[in-house]
Structures are given as C-alpha cells and as structure tokens.
Design a protein around this motif. Sequence first.
Motif, short mmCIF file in Angstrom:
data_model
loop_
_atom_site.label_atom_id
_atom_site.label_comp_id
_atom_site.label_asym_id
_atom_site.label_seq_id
_atom_site.Cartn_x
_atom_site.Cartn_y
_atom_site.Cartn_z
N VAL A 95 0.79 -1.19 0.04
CA VAL A 95 -0.04 0.07 -0.19
C VAL A 95 0.88 1.25 0.07
N ILE A 96 0.53 2.34 -0.93
CA ILE A 96 1.20 3.57 -0.77
C ILE A 96 -0.08 4.46 -0.59
N GLU A 97 -0.05 4.82 0.60
CA GLU A 97 -1.11 5.52 0.99
C GLU A 97 -1.25 6.77 0.38
N GLU A 98 -0.12 7.48 0.43
CA GLU A 98 -0.44 9.04 -0.24
C GLU A 98 -0.44 8.90 -1.47
N LEU A 99 -0.43 8.05 -2.42
CA LEU A 99 -0.80 7.84 -3.93
C LEU A 99 -1.88 7.15 -4.03
N CYS A 100 -2.58 6.34 -3.05
CA CYS A 100 -3.83 5.60 -3.18
C CYS A 100 -3.56 4.57 -4.13
N ALA A 101 -2.42 3.75 -3.83
CA ALA A 101 -2.20 2.68 -4.62
C ALA A 101 -2.04 1.51 -3.89
N SER A 102 -2.44 0.18 -4.37
CA SER A 102 -2.10 -0.99 -3.63
C SER A 102 -2.21 -2.15 -4.60
N ASN A 103 -1.53 -3.16 -4.16
CA ASN A 103 -1.68 -4.45 -5.11
C ASN A 103 -0.94 -5.47 -3.87
N GLY A 104 -1.06 -6.78 -4.47
CA GLY A 104 -0.49 -7.89 -3.65
C GLY A 104 0.85 -8.10 -3.92
N LYS A 136 6.58 9.50 -8.34
CA LYS A 136 6.51 9.79 -6.80
C LYS A 136 6.85 8.46 -6.14
N ILE A 137 6.70 7.29 -6.77
CA ILE A 137 6.84 6.04 -6.03
C ILE A 137 7.96 5.82 -5.05
N GLU A 138 9.10 6.34 -5.58
CA GLU A 138 10.30 5.86 -4.67
C GLU A 138 10.46 6.77 -3.68
N SER A 139 9.79 7.99 -3.60
CA SER A 139 9.81 8.92 -2.27
C SER A 139 8.77 8.70 -1.44
N SER A 140 7.76 7.84 -1.85
CA SER A 140 6.48 7.69 -0.86
C SER A 140 6.82 6.66 0.10
N THR A 141 6.22 6.43 1.01
CA THR A 141 6.28 5.67 2.17
C THR A 141 5.55 4.50 1.75
N MET A 142 6.49 3.25 1.55
CA MET A 142 5.82 2.05 1.15
C MET A 142 5.36 1.37 2.41
N THR A 143 4.41 0.49 2.34
CA THR A 143 3.88 -0.34 3.61
C THR A 143 3.43 -1.56 3.02
N LEU A 144 3.65 -2.73 3.66
CA LEU A 144 3.19 -3.96 3.63
C LEU A 144 2.31 -4.44 4.65
N PRO A 189 -9.43 -6.55 13.27
CA PRO A 189 -9.64 -5.01 14.02
C PRO A 189 -8.38 -4.31 13.99
N TYR A 190 -7.22 -4.96 13.90
CA TYR A 190 -6.17 -4.06 13.64
C TYR A 190 -5.53 -4.00 12.55
N ARG A 191 -4.93 -3.17 11.95
CA ARG A 191 -4.41 -2.84 10.60
C ARG A 191 -2.88 -2.74 10.85
N ARG A 192 -2.40 -3.97 10.73
CA ARG A 192 -1.06 -4.09 11.05
C ARG A 192 -0.16 -4.11 9.71
N LYS A 193 1.00 -3.20 9.85
CA LYS A 193 1.45 -3.21 8.66
C LYS A 193 3.09 -2.97 8.93
N LEU A 194 3.76 -3.14 7.92
CA LEU A 194 5.45 -3.11 7.98
C LEU A 194 5.69 -1.62 7.19
N VAL A 195 6.37 -0.74 7.70
CA VAL A 195 6.61 0.39 7.29
C VAL A 195 8.20 0.62 6.71
N PHE A 196 8.23 0.89 5.22
CA PHE A 196 9.41 0.85 4.96
C PHE A 196 9.89 2.57 4.76
N ASP A 197 11.20 2.78 5.34
CA ASP A 197 11.43 4.34 5.09
C ASP A 197 11.49 4.57 3.99
N LYS A 198 11.48 6.11 3.66
CA LYS A 198 11.50 6.84 2.59
C LYS A 198 12.85 7.05 2.09
#
Length: 185
Positions: A109-118, A161-169, A175-184
């Motif tokens: 998920v790239i939240e600031e770009l509203c993009a997602s995929n498996g 803008k993909i490379e400068s965005s915050t990537m999450t898996l 009930p919990y949105r658990r995500k791995l956050v990759f640094d910009k």
Amino acid sequence: MKHCKLIVLCISSIAIVICAVMIIRINVLYPNAEVISYTKDNPVDINGLEVKPIDYSVYTLDEFSEISSEYDRYLKRENKDKKRVVVFTLSVRNTTDDIISYSPSFVMVIEELCASNGAFPIINNDNPSQQSINVLPGEERQLVLKSMLSTSMLKYENFDKIESSTMTLVYSFYPYRRKLVFDKR
C-alpha cells in the motif's frame, strides 16, 4: 391533500431516524481499525517469526528483467513503460525451537498515492511453485517480495513519486491494521 403531506413527512422522518440509529449502531459495533506499524527498529513477531522491513527498490520492467526472468513475457508488450515493479527485502528470524514454514501474505500500500497491490515472493527458477520458506530454529534469512504497479492502479503522472513515498506491507486489516513500514529514501 395536507393530510397526505403530513403522513409522508412523518414516514420520511421515521425512516431518517431509523437510518441514523442503524449507522450509529454499526459504527459502535465496528469501529475503525487501530493502526499498528512495525519498522526496522520495531519488528513484528508473527507466530514466532520476527519479520523486519529492510528496504525497497522500484524498477521498470526492463530493469527488473535484468535481475529476474519472471517478467520476460511482459517485455514484448506495448505498454511496458507504464508498469513498475517494487521489490521489498525483509529479514525473517525464527525465535522458536521449531521449524517454521512461512508463506508471506501482504498487500503493498502506498497511502499518499492511493495505490495498492498484492506482494508475492520472487519466484525461484529452480522451484517455481515454491511460495513459502522454511526457517530453522534461530535462523535468520532474507525474503524478497515483489509487487507490480500499472496505470490501472496508479496514474502514470505519479510513477515518479513512487520512490519517495512511504511503502507499507499490510498483513492484517481488521480489527487491527498491522503493517510493515519501509523508510522513505
């Protein structure tokens, strides 16, 4: 005529009140998911497997084909410049005394770009059906996942803008949105 308008007004008011009560009830029963983020400094423990986000890279299909033969079949297509492959590197460490067979299941998920995929493991050419890894007790391994983005998931103007965005898996949504956050970068 006035009597008929009054009846319609009363029925409409009752319907609006019932809808409002139902909406409030649903929001009380099912509140927004609580977001829990894990980083390189704060890894997640998934059933005895410590999973840590390391880094990510963004490739065009041509660039990705140089490091993997997985997308060779796409290279002949016309719109290959309108696709990007995001490659994630994770560190997994078994903290138990048992062998753990791990089949990663994430949504990129790239939240600031509203993009997602498996996000899926990069296919091993020796064993293309292998989608899981075995981690021995105390062993630490690297796991590489990939996710493809195309213009159907993200506007072409936003590809830069993909490379400068915050990537999450994300691996759990409710009930919990658990995500791995990759640094910009």
